[in-house]
Each structure stands twice: as structure tokens, then as C-alpha cells.
Design a protein around this motif. Structure first.
Motif, mmCIF file in Angstrom:
data_model
loop_
_atom_site.group_PDB
_atom_site.id
_atom_site.type_symbol
_atom_site.label_atom_id
_atom_site.label_comp_id
_atom_site.label_asym_id
_atom_site.label_seq_id
_atom_site.Cartn_x
_atom_site.Cartn_y
_atom_site.Cartn_z
ATOM 1 N N PRO A 70 0.802 -1.292 0.084
ATOM 2 C CA PRO A 70 -0.068 0.043 -0.015
ATOM 3 C C PRO A 70 0.694 1.318 -0.062
ATOM 4 C CG PRO A 70 0.244 -0.859 2.324
ATOM 5 C CD PRO A 70 0.943 -1.853 1.286
ATOM 6 N N GLY A 71 0.250 2.437 -0.297
ATOM 7 C CA GLY A 71 0.829 3.772 -0.317
ATOM 8 C C GLY A 71 1.844 4.047 -1.375
ATOM 9 N N VAL A 72 2.699 5.128 -1.103
ATOM 10 C CA VAL A 72 3.526 5.622 -2.107
ATOM 11 C C VAL A 72 4.903 4.513 -2.102
ATOM 12 C CG1 VAL A 72 5.293 7.299 -2.550
ATOM 13 C CG2 VAL A 72 3.040 7.981 -1.742
ATOM 14 N N LYS A 73 5.182 4.037 -0.749
ATOM 15 C CA LYS A 73 6.292 3.056 -0.584
ATOM 16 C C LYS A 73 6.000 1.864 -1.277
ATOM 17 C CE LYS A 73 8.959 0.223 2.533
ATOM 18 N NZ LYS A 73 9.126 -0.078 4.060
ATOM 19 N N GLY A 74 4.664 1.236 -1.259
ATOM 20 C CA GLY A 74 4.368 0.077 -1.919
ATOM 21 C C GLY A 74 4.432 0.365 -3.510
ATOM 22 N N ARG A 75 3.936 1.345 -4.201
ATOM 23 C CA ARG A 75 3.986 1.626 -5.689
ATOM 24 C C ARG A 75 5.402 1.780 -6.075
ATOM 25 N NH1 ARG A 75 -0.515 5.029 -3.826
ATOM 26 N NH2 ARG A 75 0.857 6.581 -3.888
ATOM 27 N N LEU A 76 6.214 2.348 -5.230
ATOM 28 C CA LEU A 76 7.833 2.458 -5.602
ATOM 29 C C LEU A 76 8.149 1.330 -5.613
ATOM 30 C CD1 LEU A 76 8.758 5.644 -3.821
ATOM 31 C CD2 LEU A 76 8.430 5.425 -6.113
ATOM 32 N N THR A 77 7.963 0.322 -4.561
ATOM 33 C CA THR A 77 8.570 -0.833 -4.575
ATOM 34 C C THR A 77 8.201 -1.724 -5.806
ATOM 35 O OG1 THR A 77 8.669 -0.859 -2.212
ATOM 36 C CG2 THR A 77 8.853 -3.004 -3.348
ATOM 37 N N ALA A 78 6.819 -1.634 -6.276
ATOM 38 C CA ALA A 78 6.315 -2.567 -7.447
ATOM 39 C C ALA A 78 7.014 -1.889 -8.537
ATOM 40 C CB ALA A 78 4.725 -2.320 -7.228
ATOM 41 N N PHE A 79 7.001 -0.688 -8.783
ATOM 42 C CA PHE A 79 7.779 0.027 -9.692
ATOM 43 C C PHE A 79 9.289 -0.611 -10.072
ATOM 44 C CE2 PHE A 79 10.403 3.036 -11.612
ATOM 45 C CZ PHE A 79 9.970 3.111 -12.996
ATOM 46 N N PHE A 80 9.675 -0.733 -8.856
ATOM 47 C CA PHE A 80 11.080 -1.145 -9.003
ATOM 48 C C PHE A 80 11.314 -2.404 -9.226
ATOM 49 C CE2 PHE A 80 14.943 -2.875 -6.873
ATOM 50 C CZ PHE A 80 15.815 -1.876 -7.002
#
Length: 241
Positions: A70-80
Motif C-alpha cells: 500500500p501507499g507510496v512506498k508500495g507503489r515505488l517498490t512495485a515499480f522497482f
């Protein structure tokens, strides 16, 4: 493009600075053609160290939770993870395991390297746990060699729960490729799959020199969590103040 940017510009140099990896047996990884690299799994850093030191691109089957946070951290991790070419795997249930096999076979059909952790999850205590048979299914169906790999020192550098790794050297050791062509056509035989998986795990054990546990890591984790929960219910902590 992002994979190579991470490897040569952003992440690779940083990982070499932190871990100063010593590489042994890198020549055992085929220079071309499909192959599976099967390793022990001790740390979150394992996902990035091996791609950083191999000349060839390697695609890992990564747990789906890395892509759904969830959240910004989750989206950044998924993108990475997606940008680095990693494939999400849902680890819950039989159908999920079959989906992971299909994804892995797709990577091998393209003539690429597939990275997999047969234990299915990170070791919580540094020991080597029983391997799941998915690696054997893929090796037999695709007819490809399996290169055993041992990550040594990554548990001490970044054990589960530690966000940033300690600065310390690690060793990445590759063994000779295992050929299972003698089992061609037997990928539906449970006894064969177990034997192939155990041979792979023994090769990893020989390289890593870990203590071996003949149980699945996920089962041991669940049992310990249940025991801890029961203990806390029996002996609740006293309120502070």
C-alpha cells in the motif's frame, strides 16, 4: 533499459561498496541458452546481489507482496521490481504454484536465465530448509540445467527485519550445473520431482555449508508464530506506568 541502469549505474556500484562480493565459480553459469540458477535465500539483498555480479540478465520469481504494497512506498517498490524485470508470484495455494511454473517456463522458453529460491521464502534463522518441487518441474519440462548457488554472509549483513544492510563482505558461490536429462518425460512423477529437488538442495547445502532442516521454512515460521501468539496470550505483558 532500467535493468541495465540499475545494474551498472544506480544499484550495482552501491552493492559492491556495501558487500564487496567475492565471486566463486561464475564460469559454471552458462554463457548463453536457458538455465535455472537455484539458490538459498537469506536476505532481501539476495534479489539484487546476484543480478549485479552476473554478466547475463537473470529474471527472478519474486513474491507477489513486493508488487501489492500500500501507499507510496508500495507503489515505488512495485515499480522497482517490475522495471527490473522481476515476476510476481502468489505463494498461496496449488493454483498459485502452477502459475509460477508457467511464468518460469516462459522465461526459459525465451532462452534466458531464471533465478529461483526453492525454499520458497527467506530463512528466518540462517539455516537451509527443504526445497519445494517447482524448481524440478521447470527443469524437467524445459529440459534445462540447474546451477546451484550459495549466498554466504548476506544473513549477517541484512537479516530479515533489518532495513539497511551492514557494510561487510559476502561470498556468492556457484556450483557445477546439474543435468537432469535422465528424468526426461517424468515431470509428473512425484517421487522423481522430490528426488530432483533434494539433489538440488544438497548441492546448495554443499556450497553454503549451512545447517539443514528437513521441513518447509514457511511451515516452521507459521508454527513459531502460533507458539509465540499462544505464549503471549498465556503471559501478557504488564502495562507500562
Amino acid at each position: 533499459m532500467f535493468y541495465h541502469l540499475l545494474k551498472y549505474v544506480l544499484l550495482g556500484p552501491l552493492l559492491r561498496l556495501f558487500f564487496r562480493p567475492r565471486i566463486e565459480g561464475r564460469g559454471n553459469v552458462p554463457a548463453d541458452g536457458p538455465a535455472i540458477v537455484a539458490g538459498n535465500h537469506l536476505s532481501f539483498s539476495d534479489h539484487f546481489l546476484m543480478p549485479a555480479i552476473l554478466k547475463r540478465r537473470i529474471t527472478f520469481l519474486a513474491k507477489a507482496e513486493y508488487f501489492t504494497g500500500p501507499g507510496v512506498k508500495g507503489r515505488l517498490t512495485a515499480f522497482f521490481f517490475r522495471s527490473a524485470g522481476q515476476i510476481p508470484v502468489d505463494r498461496s495455494g496449488r493454483e498459485a504454484g502452477q502459475a509460477a511454473v508457467r511464468e518460469g517456463l516462459g522465461v526459459l522458453a525465451r532462452g534466458e536465465l531464471l533465478g529461483i529460491y526453492p525454499e520458497g521464502t527467506r530463512s528466518h534463522d540462517g539455516r537451509l530448509y527443504k526445497g519445494k518441487v517447482g524448481v524440478a518441474v521447470m527443469a524437467l519440462k524445459a529440459g534445462v540445467p540447474v546451477v546451484p548457488c550459495a549466498m554466504i554472509g548476506t544473513f549477517e549483513a541484512q537479516p530479515p527485519g533489518r532495513r539497511l544492510p551492514r557494510v561487510r563482505p559476502v561470498t556468492i558461490r556457484f556450483g557445477k550445473a546439474l543435468d537432469f536429462s535422465r528424468f526426461a518425460g517424468l515431470e509428473d512423477e512425484k517421487a522423481v520431482l522430490r528426488a530432483v529437488t533434494d539433489e538440488i538442495m544438497y548441492a546448495i547445502l554443499t556450497l553454503s555449508e549451512q545447517e539443514y532442516v528437513d521441513e518447509y521454512a514457511a511451515v516452521v515460521k507459521e508454527r513459531r508464530a502460533a507458539e509465540t501468539g499462544a505464549k503471549e496470550r498465556r503471559f501478557p505483558r504488564a502495562p507500562i506506568g
